[in-house]
Write a protein that holds these residues in place. Structure first.
Motif, PDB file in Angstrom:
ATOM      1  N   ARG A 115       0.852  -1.181   0.000  1.00 52.83           N
ATOM      2  CA  ARG A 115       0.000   0.000   0.000  1.00 52.83           C
ATOM      3  C   ARG A 115       0.889   1.232   0.000  1.00 52.83           C
ATOM      4  N   ALA A 116       0.380   2.317  -0.554  1.00 58.35           N
ATOM      5  CA  ALA A 116       1.132   3.573  -0.607  1.00 58.35           C
ATOM      6  C   ALA A 116       0.608   4.500   0.484  1.00 58.35           C
ATOM      7  N   PRO A 117       1.387   4.716   1.530  1.00 53.69           N
ATOM      8  CA  PRO A 117       0.905   5.605   2.594  1.00 53.69           C
ATOM      9  C   PRO A 117       1.100   7.067   2.227  1.00 53.69           C
ATOM     10  N   LEU A 118       0.262   7.905   2.777  1.00 48.79           N
ATOM     11  CA  LEU A 118       0.462   9.353   2.724  1.00 48.79           C
ATOM     12  C   LEU A 118       0.532   9.816   4.172  1.00 48.79           C
ATOM     13  N   ASN A 119       1.684  10.330   4.552  1.00 45.80           N
ATOM     14  CA  ASN A 119       1.923  10.705   5.945  1.00 45.80           C
ATOM     15  C   ASN A 119       2.112  12.207   6.089  1.00 45.80           C
ATOM     16  N   LEU A 120       1.752  12.703   7.246  1.00 51.84           N
ATOM     17  CA  LEU A 120       1.972  14.103   7.585  1.00 51.84           C
ATOM     18  C   LEU A 120       3.027  14.142   8.679  1.00 51.84           C
ATOM     19  N   ILE A 121       4.077  14.959   8.481  1.00 58.37           N
ATOM     20  CA  ILE A 121       5.143  15.041   9.470  1.00 58.37           C
ATOM     21  C   ILE A 121       5.319  16.484   9.935  1.00 58.37           C
ATOM     22  N   TRP A 122       5.798  16.612  11.171  1.00 62.61           N
ATOM     23  CA  TRP A 122       6.120  17.920  11.715  1.00 62.61           C
ATOM     24  C   TRP A 122       7.184  17.748  12.790  1.00 62.61           C
ATOM     25  N   ARG A 123       7.868  18.820  13.100  1.00 66.59           N
ATOM     26  CA  ARG A 123       8.950  18.769  14.076  1.00 66.59           C
ATOM     27  C   ARG A 123       8.406  18.501  15.471  1.00 66.59           C
ATOM     28  N   ASP A 124       9.121  17.674  16.220  1.00 65.96           N
ATOM     29  CA  ASP A 124       8.720  17.363  17.593  1.00 65.96           C
ATOM     30  C   ASP A 124       9.168  18.503  18.502  1.00 65.96           C
ATOM     31  N   ALA A 125       8.450  19.605  18.423  1.00 65.03           N
ATOM     32  CA  ALA A 125       8.762  20.815  19.178  1.00 65.03           C
ATOM     33  C   ALA A 125       7.477  21.626  19.271  1.00 65.03           C
ATOM     34  N   PRO A 126       7.443  22.648  20.128  1.00 61.84           N
ATOM     35  CA  PRO A 126       6.237  23.487  20.183  1.00 61.84           C
ATOM     36  C   PRO A 126       5.867  24.016  18.803  1.00 61.84           C
ATOM     37  N   LEU A 127       4.606  23.835  18.415  1.00 70.21           N
ATOM     38  CA  LEU A 127       4.154  24.203  17.081  1.00 70.21           C
ATOM     39  C   LEU A 127       3.520  25.582  17.074  1.00 70.21           C
ATOM     40  N   SER A 128       3.596  26.230  15.927  1.00 68.16           N
ATOM     41  CA  SER A 128       2.883  27.489  15.759  1.00 68.16           C
ATOM     42  C   SER A 128       1.388  27.209  15.697  1.00 68.16           C
ATOM     43  N   GLY A 129       0.598  28.240  15.942  1.00 68.27           N
ATOM     44  CA  GLY A 129      -0.850  28.072  15.860  1.00 68.27           C
ATOM     45  C   GLY A 129      -1.294  27.634  14.485  1.00 68.27           C
ATOM     46  N   ALA A 130      -0.653  28.168  13.440  1.00 68.75           N
ATOM     47  CA  ALA A 130      -1.020  27.807  12.069  1.00 68.75           C
ATOM     48  C   ALA A 130      -0.713  26.340  11.789  1.00 68.75           C
ATOM     49  N   ALA A 131       0.438  25.853  12.266  1.00 66.40           N
ATOM     50  CA  ALA A 131       0.786  24.448  12.068  1.00 66.40           C
ATOM     51  C   ALA A 131      -0.215  23.537  12.767  1.00 66.40           C
TER      52      ALA A 131
END
Length: 306
Positions: free
Chosen positions: A273-289
């Motif tokens: 299967r072809a996954p589609l993943n969302l990644i972000w830095r493991d740190a405090p996120l901005s409100g927009a993120a």
């Protein structure tokens, strides 16, 4: 240098605009005696008289008139700054950089999430960047990109990842290939690709999909003949159109209408299967993120519920 409490400036403005202590007190939601006392405190701090006390009201002195416009500007600037900070914290303002792989952009999920985010946060400066999975993982880990849609099956240390969807894989054949030429084949067994020259997305750029394909082929009893590795997933389709071999691509790439390429569904193990993943830095996120991640989760959960 005098330090003036902003609260006192707000009291001053209310009295100056109402020209009456009782009316100003009602507007501020406080009693008249404390308001009168606070105006005297302000005058004492500034060392000037701001109002003439009249029998039926308050009248600005020359010093009071001199303060009036500046006080309005100061309060307006403070209110604007506070509102701006709150909007950024709530993800309604600021800047957001979203990365995505070329193949991810062709799945309707990605543009749908971005469109809904834009509708809910039109004042966020949105920057979109396309790159390979490996480059996006690195950019997110270093904080150069806030969030990214990738095809990779794992994240780097310090990076959070969630799968937002999985889709089937298709075989992409050159249009003149004997397996599809002159026939309308709707499905092919994965084992039928055992003797084909296979074109895959470069493993360095997308090890998740690459390894999943190799593993699935091995499970079907053959080792695939990988003769070309493309720098971008979309490049694999150009190589297929040129007759260099067959490729396995996520089903959403069927939307890429390249002349000379025929797509065929594949009977293959469920693991392919072809996954589609969302990644972000493991740190405090901005409100927009946080807002974009929440939107992706909402749309994922809605699709799973249907």
């Amino acid at each position: 240098m005098a330090s003036v409490d902003l609260r006192l400036l707000r009291y001053f403005l209310a009295v100056a605009e109402e020209s009456h202590l009782t009316k100003a007190a009602a507007r501020l939601g406080i009693r008249q005696p404390p308001l009168s006392q606070q105006i005297r405190v302000l005058e004492a701090e500034l060392g000037v008289t701001l109002f003439h006390r009249l029998p039926r009201g308050m009248e600005l002195t020359e010093s009071g008139r001199a303060l009036l416009d500046d006080a309005r500007n100061i309060i307006a600037m403070v209110d604007q700054a506070v509102d701006g900070v709150r909007r950024v914290s709530q993800g309604e303002a600021g800047r957001l950089t979203v990365g995505f792989t070329g193949s991810a952009a062709f799945h309707p999920f990605v543009p749908s999430v971005i469109r809904r985010f834009r509708e809910s946060a039109p004042h966020v400066h949105l920057v979109l960047e396309e790159s390979s999975t490996g480059e996006l993982r690195e950019a997110v880990a270093e904080g150069r990109i806030d969030v990214a849609f990738i095809r990779g099956a794992h994240a780097d240390p310090g990076v959070q990842m969630e799968t937002v969807l999985e889709e089937a894989m298709l075989a992409a054949f050159p249009a003149d290939h004997p397996a599809v030429k002159g026939r309308t084949r709707k499905r092919i067994a994965l084992s039928e690709l055992a003797d084909e020259s296979l074109i895959l997305y470069r493993r360095h750029s997308g090890p998740g999909l690459y390894d999943a394909i190799i593993t699935a082929c091995s499970a079907e009893g053959f080792s695939p003949r990988v003769t070309q590795e493309a720098p971008r997933m979309l490049s694999t389709l150009s190589f297929v159109a040129a007759g260099l071999g067959v490729s396995l691509v996520p089903a959403s790439l069927r939307r890429v209408n390249i002349e000379g390429v025929v797509y065929v569904s594949v009977t293959h193990p469920a693991a392919l299967r072809a996954p589609l993943n969302l990644i972000w830095r493991d740190a405090p996120l901005s409100g927009a993120a946080r807002k974009l991640i929440d939107e992706a989760r909402r749309q994922r959960d809605a699709s799973l519920a249907t």
